[in-house]
Design a protein around this motif. Sequence first.
Motif, PDB file in Angstrom:
ATOM      1  N   THR A  99       0.785  -1.234   0.000  1.00 56.50           N
ATOM      2  CA  THR A  99       0.000   0.000   0.000  1.00 56.50           C
ATOM      3  C   THR A  99       0.821   1.290   0.000  1.00 56.50           C
ATOM      4  N   LYS A 159       3.253   4.205  -1.109  1.00 54.63           N
ATOM      5  CA  LYS A 159       3.674   4.703  -2.412  1.00 54.63           C
ATOM      6  C   LYS A 159       5.175   4.484  -2.605  1.00 54.63           C
ATOM      7  N   TYR A 160       5.941   4.678  -1.525  1.00 52.56           N
ATOM      8  CA  TYR A 160       7.388   4.452  -1.549  1.00 52.56           C
ATOM      9  C   TYR A 160       7.755   3.488  -0.418  1.00 52.56           C
ATOM     10  N   ASN A 175       6.278  10.987   1.643  1.00 47.52           N
ATOM     11  CA  ASN A 175       5.003  11.326   1.022  1.00 47.52           C
ATOM     12  C   ASN A 175       5.264  11.733  -0.434  1.00 47.52           C
ATOM     13  N   SER A 176       4.264  12.272  -1.104  1.00 43.70           N
ATOM     14  CA  SER A 176       4.407  12.587  -2.526  1.00 43.70           C
ATOM     15  C   SER A 176       5.396  13.715  -2.792  1.00 43.70           C
TER      16      SER A 176
END
Length: 160
Positions: free
Chosen positions: A106, A108-109, A138-139
């Motif tokens: 789940t 993202k990184y 985070n993004s």
Amino acid sequence: MSILKFILFALVLFGLWVTEPIWSNIGTPATTSPALPVDETVEETIDVPADMPVNRPVMEQKQTKNDEVNVESRFLKELEVKIGPRPSVKESTGVPSPVYIYWRKTLKYPDSLQEETCGPVRGSEEGWTTVCRYKTENSSYELELREDRFVIRNGTAYKK
């Protein structure tokens, strides 16, 4: 000057009263046997005549302690049947293995995961629950501290 002595004396007595549990040895044996480890208890069986009174509170206390352990172990066995076996945890961090799988799927990184620690795994009607603190990117590529509660059922972790 005499009132200051009275106040000082009262403060010393109050300090001794407050700290009594620390320095008082009431209820501990006078000597310990060097042959037995401190954790072990020695149980003696004594034949008591039928007309002699027996110390019932001690026996009842042991019985209630055993009953509590039996109730808890029965509850955990029922949970294992209902929601699956208790998940294994990584020894150094306390993170259950299903939570690592959840993070890999789940996040993202997932490679940015840092400082993962989890509380003890506890059984509930929902499933095996634990709270985990971890840092991940985070993004905007900044580390973000997160604290999530996870429920584990049949070897699968879900974020609650």
